[in-house]
Design a protein around this motif. Structure first.
Motif, PDB file in Angstrom:
ATOM      1  N   ILE A   6      -3.280   7.045  -2.845  1.00 34.73           N
ATOM      2  CA  ILE A   6      -4.114   6.032  -2.722  1.00 34.73           C
ATOM      3  C   ILE A   6      -3.817   4.849  -3.901  1.00 34.73           C
ATOM      4  N   THR A   7      -3.509   3.751  -3.329  1.00 32.86           N
ATOM      5  CA  THR A   7      -3.077   2.650  -4.025  1.00 32.86           C
ATOM      6  C   THR A   7      -4.425   1.694  -4.132  1.00 32.86           C
ATOM      7  N   HIS A   8      -4.998   1.380  -5.299  1.00 30.26           N
ATOM      8  CA  HIS A   8      -6.287   0.495  -5.148  1.00 30.26           C
ATOM      9  C   HIS A   8      -5.975  -0.531  -5.910  1.00 30.26           C
ATOM     10  N   TRP A   9      -6.462  -1.642  -5.135  1.00 34.03           N
ATOM     11  CA  TRP A   9      -6.461  -3.181  -5.885  1.00 34.03           C
ATOM     12  C   TRP A   9      -7.768  -3.735  -5.918  1.00 34.03           C
ATOM     13  N   SER A  10      -8.355  -4.140  -6.852  1.00 35.87           N
ATOM     14  CA  SER A  10      -9.709  -4.862  -6.817  1.00 35.87           C
ATOM     15  C   SER A  10      -9.195  -6.273  -6.510  1.00 35.87           C
ATOM     16  N   ALA A  11      -9.787  -6.648  -5.322  1.00 32.82           N
ATOM     17  CA  ALA A  11      -9.582  -8.029  -4.512  1.00 32.82           C
ATOM     18  C   ALA A  11     -10.578  -8.588  -4.755  1.00 32.82           C
ATOM     19  N   ARG A  12     -11.124  -8.733  -5.947  1.00 34.86           N
ATOM     20  CA  ARG A  12     -12.233  -9.706  -6.298  1.00 34.86           C
ATOM     21  C   ARG A  12     -11.760 -10.966  -6.769  1.00 34.86           C
ATOM     22  N   ASN A  13     -10.578 -11.247  -7.002  1.00 32.63           N
ATOM     23  CA  ASN A  13     -10.084 -12.576  -7.382  1.00 32.63           C
ATOM     24  C   ASN A  13      -8.773 -12.742  -6.766  1.00 32.63           C
ATOM     25  N   ARG A  14      -8.528 -13.832  -6.751  1.00 30.53           N
ATOM     26  CA  ARG A  14      -7.162 -14.281  -5.996  1.00 30.53           C
ATOM     27  C   ARG A  14      -6.063 -13.990  -6.337  1.00 30.53           C
ATOM     28  N   LYS A  15      -5.808 -13.507  -7.557  1.00 29.97           N
ATOM     29  CA  LYS A  15      -4.446 -12.923  -8.233  1.00 29.97           C
ATOM     30  C   LYS A  15      -4.099 -11.958  -7.210  1.00 29.97           C
ATOM     31  N   THR A  16      -4.786 -11.100  -6.597  1.00 25.71           N
ATOM     32  CA  THR A  16      -4.320 -10.160  -5.606  1.00 25.71           C
ATOM     33  C   THR A  16      -3.570 -10.475  -4.412  1.00 25.71           C
ATOM     34  N   ALA A  17      -3.929 -11.760  -4.037  1.00 25.15           N
ATOM     35  CA  ALA A  17      -3.170 -12.442  -2.964  1.00 25.15           C
ATOM     36  C   ALA A  17      -1.688 -12.554  -3.222  1.00 25.15           C
ATOM     37  N   ARG A  18      -1.161 -12.435  -4.502  1.00 20.76           N
ATOM     38  CA  ARG A  18      -0.026 -12.397  -4.900  1.00 20.76           C
ATOM     39  C   ARG A  18       0.985 -11.138  -4.602  1.00 20.76           C
ATOM     40  N   LYS A  19       0.183 -10.257  -4.653  1.00 18.59           N
ATOM     41  CA  LYS A  19       0.657  -8.623  -4.207  1.00 18.59           C
ATOM     42  C   LYS A  19       1.298  -8.538  -2.849  1.00 18.59           C
ATOM     43  N   THR A  20       2.138  -7.397  -2.870  1.00 23.05           N
ATOM     44  CA  THR A  20       2.594  -7.053  -1.704  1.00 23.05           C
ATOM     45  C   THR A  20       2.583  -5.570  -1.077  1.00 23.05           C
ATOM     46  N   ILE A  21       2.275  -5.222  -0.162  1.00 20.13           N
ATOM     47  CA  ILE A  21       1.783  -4.121   0.382  1.00 20.13           C
ATOM     48  C   ILE A  21       2.972  -3.062   0.146  1.00 20.13           C
ATOM     49  N   PRO A  22       2.913  -1.799  -0.609  1.00 21.68           N
ATOM     50  CA  PRO A  22       3.968  -1.054  -0.941  1.00 21.68           C
ATOM     51  C   PRO A  22       4.546  -0.245   0.367  1.00 21.68           C
ATOM     52  N   SER A  23       5.453   0.161   0.410  1.00 23.95           N
ATOM     53  CA  SER A  23       6.137   0.657   1.601  1.00 23.95           C
ATOM     54  C   SER A  23       5.558   2.166   1.997  1.00 23.95           C
ATOM     55  N   HIS A  24       5.068   2.724   0.852  1.00 28.33           N
ATOM     56  CA  HIS A  24       4.737   4.078   1.435  1.00 28.33           C
ATOM     57  C   HIS A  24       3.183   4.048   1.917  1.00 28.33           C
ATOM     58  N   VAL A  25       2.485   2.826   2.115  1.00 34.01           N
ATOM     59  CA  VAL A  25       1.223   2.790   2.811  1.00 34.01           C
ATOM     60  C   VAL A  25       1.284   2.731   4.259  1.00 34.01           C
ATOM     61  N   GLU A  26       0.407   3.636   4.690  1.00 27.04           N
ATOM     62  CA  GLU A  26       0.200   3.976   6.056  1.00 27.04           C
ATOM     63  C   GLU A  26      -0.988   3.175   6.863  1.00 27.04           C
ATOM     64  N   ILE A  27      -1.976   2.873   6.038  1.00 24.70           N
ATOM     65  CA  ILE A  27      -3.209   2.238   6.583  1.00 24.70           C
ATOM     66  C   ILE A  27      -3.884   1.234   5.307  1.00 24.70           C
ATOM     67  N   VAL A  28      -4.519   0.279   5.851  1.00 28.26           N
ATOM     68  CA  VAL A  28      -5.121  -0.753   4.774  1.00 28.26           C
ATOM     69  C   VAL A  28      -6.572  -0.655   4.963  1.00 28.26           C
ATOM     70  N   LEU A  29      -7.326  -0.356   3.772  1.00 31.14           N
ATOM     71  CA  LEU A  29      -8.695  -0.283   4.001  1.00 31.14           C
ATOM     72  C   LEU A  29      -9.276  -1.554   3.083  1.00 31.14           C
ATOM     73  N   PHE A  30     -10.011  -2.419   3.641  1.00 33.08           N
ATOM     74  CA  PHE A  30     -10.893  -3.428   3.068  1.00 33.08           C
ATOM     75  C   PHE A  30     -12.312  -3.194   3.035  1.00 33.08           C
ATOM     76  N   PHE A  31     -12.538  -3.069   1.720  1.00 30.56           N
ATOM     77  CA  PHE A  31     -14.210  -3.055   1.462  1.00 30.56           C
ATOM     78  C   PHE A  31     -14.731  -4.467   1.326  1.00 30.56           C
ATOM     79  N   THR A  32     -15.495  -4.874   2.357  1.00 29.32           N
ATOM     80  CA  THR A  32     -15.708  -6.129   2.501  1.00 29.32           C
ATOM     81  C   THR A  32     -16.940  -6.757   1.558  1.00 29.32           C
TER      82      THR A  32
END
Length: 73
Positions: A6-32
């Protein structure tokens, strides 16, 4: 459905928008409940470009379980 890594990012701020999704990821889960809009837009478009399924849910186990039921295995 199980997850081994599991790769967890706190997407509470705009800095997360600079990240790229790693190649091992199979599904993206957004807690809204706590999701910065620009980070959500960027990660949503990147997941779509990579052909990854995206799940949107509040931080509530029953809602998350319902959303995961409809994902391909």
């Amino acid at each position: 459905m199980g997850f081994t890594q599991i790769t967890h990012w706190s997407a509470r701020n705009r800095k997360t928008a600079r990240k790229t999704i790693p190649s091992h990821v199979e599904i993206v889960l957004f807690f809204t409940d706590f999701l910065h809009h620009s980070a959500a837009r960027k990660l949503k478009s990147e997941a779509k470009r990579l052909g990854l399924p995206a799940v949107y849910s509040r931080r509530c186990w029953s809602e998350l379980a319902d959303q995961l039921k409809y994902q391909p295995r």
